[in-house]
Design a protein around this motif. Structure first.
Motif, PDB file in Angstrom:
ATOM      1  N   VAL A  22      23.955 -82.602  58.509  1.00 13.12           N
ATOM      2  CA  VAL A  22      23.508 -82.893  59.877  1.00 13.12           C
ATOM      3  C   VAL A  22      23.989 -81.809  60.826  1.00 13.12           C
ATOM      4  CG1 VAL A  22      23.452 -85.394  59.513  1.00 13.12           C
ATOM      5  CG2 VAL A  22      25.512 -84.328  60.457  1.00 13.12           C
ATOM      6  N   TRP A  23      23.382 -81.785  61.997  1.00 12.86           N
ATOM      7  CA  TRP A  23      23.841 -80.934  63.079  1.00 12.86           C
ATOM      8  C   TRP A  23      23.693 -81.705  64.377  1.00 12.86           C
ATOM      9  CZ3 TRP A  23      20.033 -76.326  62.078  1.00 12.86           C
ATOM     10  CH2 TRP A  23      18.719 -76.748  62.188  1.00 12.86           C
ATOM     11  N   VAL A  24      24.244 -81.168  65.415  1.00 13.90           N
ATOM     12  CA  VAL A  24      24.186 -81.809  66.724  1.00 13.90           C
ATOM     13  C   VAL A  24      23.242 -81.007  67.600  1.00 13.90           C
ATOM     14  CG1 VAL A  24      25.516 -82.507  68.763  1.00 13.90           C
ATOM     15  CG2 VAL A  24      26.550 -82.664  66.488  1.00 13.90           C
ATOM     16  N   ARG A  25      22.340 -81.709  68.266  1.00 11.90           N
ATOM     17  CA  ARG A  25      21.409 -81.099  69.216  1.00 11.90           C
ATOM     18  C   ARG A  25      21.737 -81.658  70.591  1.00 11.90           C
ATOM     19  NH1 ARG A  25      19.794 -76.954  67.976  1.00 11.90           N
ATOM     20  NH2 ARG A  25      18.067 -77.152  69.398  1.00 11.90           N
ATOM     21  N   TRP A  26      21.683 -80.830  71.619  1.00  9.76           N
ATOM     22  CA  TRP A  26      21.986 -81.311  72.968  1.00  9.76           C
ATOM     23  C   TRP A  26      21.065 -80.678  73.986  1.00  9.76           C
ATOM     24  CZ3 TRP A  26      25.954 -78.641  70.272  1.00  9.76           C
ATOM     25  CH2 TRP A  26      26.124 -77.296  70.627  1.00  9.76           C
ATOM     26  N   GLN A  27      21.049 -81.315  75.150  1.00 14.69           N
ATOM     27  CA  GLN A  27      20.366 -80.748  76.306  1.00 14.69           C
ATOM     28  C   GLN A  27      21.310 -80.897  77.492  1.00 14.69           C
ATOM     29  OE1 GLN A  27      16.761 -82.458  78.308  1.00 14.69           O
ATOM     30  NE2 GLN A  27      15.858 -80.565  77.492  1.00 14.69           N
ATOM     31  N   ILE A  28      21.511 -79.784  78.184  1.00 18.25           N
ATOM     32  CA  ILE A  28      22.387 -79.736  79.357  1.00 18.25           C
ATOM     33  C   ILE A  28      21.620 -79.041  80.470  1.00 18.25           C
ATOM     34  CG2 ILE A  28      24.572 -78.880  80.307  1.00 18.25           C
ATOM     35  CD1 ILE A  28      25.549 -78.748  77.317  1.00 18.25           C
ATOM     36  N   ALA A  29      21.442 -79.731  81.570  1.00 18.71           N
ATOM     37  CA  ALA A  29      20.726 -79.174  82.730  1.00 18.71           C
ATOM     38  C   ALA A  29      19.379 -78.578  82.321  1.00 18.71           C
ATOM     39  CB  ALA A  29      21.593 -78.141  83.439  1.00 18.71           C
ATOM     40  N   PHE A  68      22.990 -85.790  73.935  1.00 24.93           N
ATOM     41  CA  PHE A  68      23.131 -85.169  72.624  1.00 24.93           C
ATOM     42  C   PHE A  68      22.877 -86.182  71.529  1.00 24.93           C
ATOM     43  CE2 PHE A  68      27.452 -86.593  73.451  1.00 24.93           C
ATOM     44  CZ  PHE A  68      28.001 -86.888  72.207  1.00 24.93           C
ATOM     45  N   ARG A  69      22.475 -85.661  70.371  1.00 20.64           N
ATOM     46  CA  ARG A  69      22.130 -86.515  69.244  1.00 20.64           C
ATOM     47  C   ARG A  69      22.515 -85.830  67.944  1.00 20.64           C
ATOM     48  NH1 ARG A  69      17.912 -83.532  70.787  1.00 20.64           N
ATOM     49  NH2 ARG A  69      16.368 -82.844  69.284  1.00 20.64           N
ATOM     50  N   VAL A  70      22.715 -86.626  66.920  1.00 21.66           N
ATOM     51  CA  VAL A  70      22.994 -86.134  65.575  1.00 21.66           C
ATOM     52  C   VAL A  70      21.672 -86.208  64.809  1.00 21.66           C
ATOM     53  CG1 VAL A  70      24.309 -86.519  63.463  1.00 21.66           C
ATOM     54  CG2 VAL A  70      25.389 -86.909  65.687  1.00 21.66           C
ATOM     55  N   VAL A  71      21.294 -85.083  64.181  1.00 18.62           N
ATOM     56  CA  VAL A  71      19.995 -84.941  63.528  1.00 18.62           C
ATOM     57  C   VAL A  71      20.205 -84.424  62.103  1.00 18.62           C
ATOM     58  CG1 VAL A  71      17.786 -83.706  63.642  1.00 18.62           C
ATOM     59  CG2 VAL A  71      18.941 -84.378  65.748  1.00 18.62           C
ATOM     60  N   ARG A  72      19.413 -84.935  61.161  1.00 20.29           N
ATOM     61  CA  ARG A  72      19.451 -84.378  59.802  1.00 20.29           C
ATOM     62  C   ARG A  72      18.906 -82.948  59.843  1.00 20.29           C
ATOM     63  NH1 ARG A  72      17.626 -89.573  58.699  1.00 20.29           N
ATOM     64  NH2 ARG A  72      19.124 -90.771  57.495  1.00 20.29           N
ATOM     65  N   VAL A  73      19.573 -82.029  59.168  1.00 17.43           N
ATOM     66  CA  VAL A  73      19.146 -80.633  59.128  1.00 17.43           C
ATOM     67  C   VAL A  73      17.708 -80.531  58.623  1.00 17.43           C
ATOM     68  CG1 VAL A  73      19.576 -78.391  58.029  1.00 17.43           C
ATOM     69  CG2 VAL A  73      21.494 -79.743  58.901  1.00 17.43           C
ATOM     70  N   VAL A  74      17.343 -81.315  57.616  1.00 20.67           N
ATOM     71  CA  VAL A  74      15.993 -81.235  57.050  1.00 20.67           C
ATOM     72  C   VAL A  74      14.917 -81.658  58.043  1.00 20.67           C
ATOM     73  CG1 VAL A  74      16.767 -81.515  54.660  1.00 20.67           C
ATOM     74  CG2 VAL A  74      16.105 -83.527  55.995  1.00 20.67           C
ATOM     75  N   ASP A  75      15.297 -82.368  59.119  1.00 24.03           N
ATOM     76  CA  ASP A  75      14.330 -82.790  60.130  1.00 24.03           C
ATOM     77  C   ASP A  75      14.089 -81.722  61.194  1.00 24.03           C
ATOM     78  OD1 ASP A  75      14.006 -85.199  58.834  1.00 24.03           O
ATOM     79  OD2 ASP A  75      15.447 -86.263  60.103  1.00 24.03           O
ATOM     80  N   GLY A  76      14.809 -80.615  61.129  1.00 32.44           N
ATOM     81  CA  GLY A  76      14.606 -79.510  62.051  1.00 32.44           C
ATOM     82  C   GLY A  76      15.236 -79.729  63.417  1.00 32.44           C
TER      83      GLY A  76
END
Length: 97
Positions: A57-64, A32-40
């Motif tokens: 910001v928002w959090v993006r993740w990948q699980i399985a 998971f990573r923290v990403v600026r909202v404006v970066d999509g």
């Protein structure tokens, strides 16, 4: 009031939430990573040392192999509400890649 935190602090707050919600196998696959909202949704994760305004910001993740993410991180009841909002489904959502 603007809520400012370093990226590593946000990650530290969210780790127990992931641990409580995911199986051992899912945890091993979690990134998971923290990403600026404006970066999509596909924005690059911010460095752990960056100071961020949580509502931007928002959090993006990948699980399985499945992508997911949060909405903007808004703290209505202080920093302690950050992880509890995810855990209760307040701002977390899964998205199809």
């Amino acid at each position: 009031m603007r809520e400012l935190m370093q990226v590593w602090e946000v990650k530290r707050l969210l780790q127990p939430m992931f641990e409580s919600m995911l199986t051992s196998e899912e945890l091993r696959s979690l990134t998971f990573r923290v990403v600026r909202v404006v970066d999509g949704m596909n924005g690059r994760g911010l460095p752990d040392s960056d100071v961020i305004e949580l509502s931007r910001v928002w959090v993006r993740w990948q699980i399985a192999g499945e992508d997911g993410g949060s909405g903007s991180l808004i703290l209505e009841n202080g920093i302690d509400s950050l992880a509890s909002g995810f855990h209760e489904g307040g701002s977390a959502r899964r998205v199809k890649s």
